[in-house]
Scaffold this motif. Structure first.
Motif, PDB file in Angstrom:
ATOM      1  N   ARG A 147       0.666  -1.089   0.030  1.00 32.61           N
ATOM      2  CA  ARG A 147       0.130   0.052   0.016  1.00 32.61           C
ATOM      3  C   ARG A 147       0.881   1.367  -0.129  1.00 32.61           C
ATOM      4  N   VAL A 148       2.085   1.276   0.559  1.00 32.40           N
ATOM      5  CA  VAL A 148       2.956   2.448   0.523  1.00 32.40           C
ATOM      6  C   VAL A 148       4.547   1.869  -0.038  1.00 32.40           C
ATOM      7  N   LEU A 149       4.626   2.554  -1.186  1.00 33.44           N
ATOM      8  CA  LEU A 149       5.992   2.370  -1.759  1.00 33.44           C
ATOM      9  C   LEU A 149       6.993   2.945  -1.155  1.00 33.44           C
ATOM     10  N   ARG A 150       8.096   2.361  -0.823  1.00 37.54           N
ATOM     11  CA  ARG A 150       9.363   3.110  -0.523  1.00 37.54           C
ATOM     12  C   ARG A 150      10.669   2.542  -0.979  1.00 37.54           C
ATOM     13  N   VAL A 151      11.464   3.114  -1.919  1.00 41.08           N
ATOM     14  CA  VAL A 151      12.595   2.612  -2.557  1.00 41.08           C
ATOM     15  C   VAL A 151      14.018   2.448  -1.366  1.00 41.08           C
ATOM     16  N   GLY A 152      14.545   1.531  -1.039  1.00 43.53           N
ATOM     17  CA  GLY A 152      15.375   1.596  -0.192  1.00 43.53           C
ATOM     18  C   GLY A 152      16.586   2.491  -0.310  1.00 43.53           C
ATOM     19  N   THR A 153      17.185   2.899   0.796  1.00 41.58           N
ATOM     20  CA  THR A 153      18.260   3.965   0.628  1.00 41.58           C
ATOM     21  C   THR A 153      19.682   2.999   0.572  1.00 41.58           C
ATOM     22  N   GLU A 154      20.448   3.476  -0.500  1.00 39.06           N
ATOM     23  CA  GLU A 154      21.519   2.502  -0.632  1.00 39.06           C
ATOM     24  C   GLU A 154      22.939   3.106   0.278  1.00 39.06           C
ATOM     25  N   ALA A 155      23.392   2.020   0.584  1.00 40.44           N
ATOM     26  CA  ALA A 155      24.470   2.303   1.400  1.00 40.44           C
ATOM     27  C   ALA A 155      25.932   2.492   0.468  1.00 40.44           C
ATOM     28  N   ASP A 156      26.854   3.456   1.264  1.00 35.02           N
ATOM     29  CA  ASP A 156      28.055   3.425   0.434  1.00 35.02           C
ATOM     30  C   ASP A 156      29.015   2.501   0.511  1.00 35.02           C
ATOM     31  N   GLY A 157      29.253   1.914  -0.540  1.00 42.58           N
ATOM     32  CA  GLY A 157      30.565   1.125  -0.561  1.00 42.58           C
ATOM     33  C   GLY A 157      30.053  -0.352  -0.332  1.00 42.58           C
TER      34      GLY A 157
END
Length: 283
Positions: free
Chosen positions: A223-233
């Protein structure tokens, strides 16, 4: 260390028909043995409507069971080596692609999924949390749309032994590798770390410059779409369980009741959550 307390009556799902339920069984890494499949079939025939459903998280569901038989069905599944669960405010079943055996896999995806399940599977949390594991950038398990997403990466190192046969160029769909005048021209900016060029080289002239696991935090679908935040490295494969421990501990201690990981990140700050796991978000 994260508490591994388990939810009561795991795996029981109410159905539309009054008095009927489905029982969900956790299939570790989405892989069942032939005897387990046979056992599930027998249980479905004896207690359910004779059908078995496969869930989006690679589990089995046995519908049409009388609520009074829930305990016996759960015990029969356990006898077959299948734990009922992946319901409620818990760590849901870890989804893994077939990277363990797939020619594109950069690491043992199914082994990692089992390791996470063995340590934390079904542990109680403020709200459900989903982990997805992909073996390469093909991303068959949609890691960015899970609370914690893990994807394998392998970046090439071209040695002087290269004979310019062009096998690496043919396999590179991003155009990061070109062979001009018998010499390899490589673009690190274009390369996405699939590692296919490493595997295909007939001379063994393509080594590994770096490899590891790319993490994404706070994703969700539905119902709610959120694209994950990518980690550095990249996180080393041998360090990933410790990283997950830190994330689950922080989630348990800081999330509000009913709050998903991504919602908590928006409330307390993305940098804060990454820092708790010894990481930082990619800019």
């Amino acid at each position: 260390m994260t508490d591994i307390k388990k939810t009561r009556n795991p795996g029981v799902i109410r159905l539309r028909e009054k008095g009927k339920i489905a029982v969900r069984g956790k299939v570790l890494a989405g892989v069942m043995t032939a005897p387990q499949m046979a056992a599930v079939s027998r249980i479905a025939k004896e207690f359910g409507d004779g059908t078995v459903g496969m869930t989006a998280r690679l589990n089995v569901e046995l519908p049409g069971i009388d609520r009074r038989d829930a305990g016996e069905v759960a015990e029969r599944l356990r006898e077959a080596g299948i734990e009922p669960g992946s319901t409620g405010a818990t760590l849901r079943s870890v989804v893994a692609c077939k990277g363990t055996v797939c020619r594109h896999g950069c690491y043992d995806t199914q082994g990692l999924a089992r390791a996470i399940e063995e340590r934390y599977g079904g542990c109680d949390l403020p709200r459900k949390l989903k982990i997805s594991v992909a073996g390469c950038p093909n991303n068959c398990t949609r890691v960015q749309l899970n609370d914690i997403g893990i994807a394998g990466r392998r970046y090439p190192l071209f040695a002087d032994e290269c004979e310019g046969c062009g096998a690496c160029e043919k396999v590179c769909r991003e155009g990061a590798v070109r062979v001009v005048g018998g010499k390899v021209l490589f673009s690190g900016e274009t390369c996405i770390g699939c590692g296919d060029c490493v595997a295909v080289c007939p001379q063994g002239a393509v080594g590994v410059a770096s490899e590891g696991l790319r993490l994404f935090l706070g994703g969700r679908s539905g119902r709610v779409l959120r694209v994950g935040t990518e980690a550095d490295g990249l996180v080393a494969e041998e360090e990933i369980l410790d990283t997950i421990t830190k994330l689950l501990d922080y989630f348990r201690e800081n999330a509000l009741l009913g709050e998903r990981l991504g919602e908590m990140m928006e409330r307390v700050g993305v940098e804060e959550v990454f820092s708790a796991a010894g990481m930082r978000p990619r800019r």
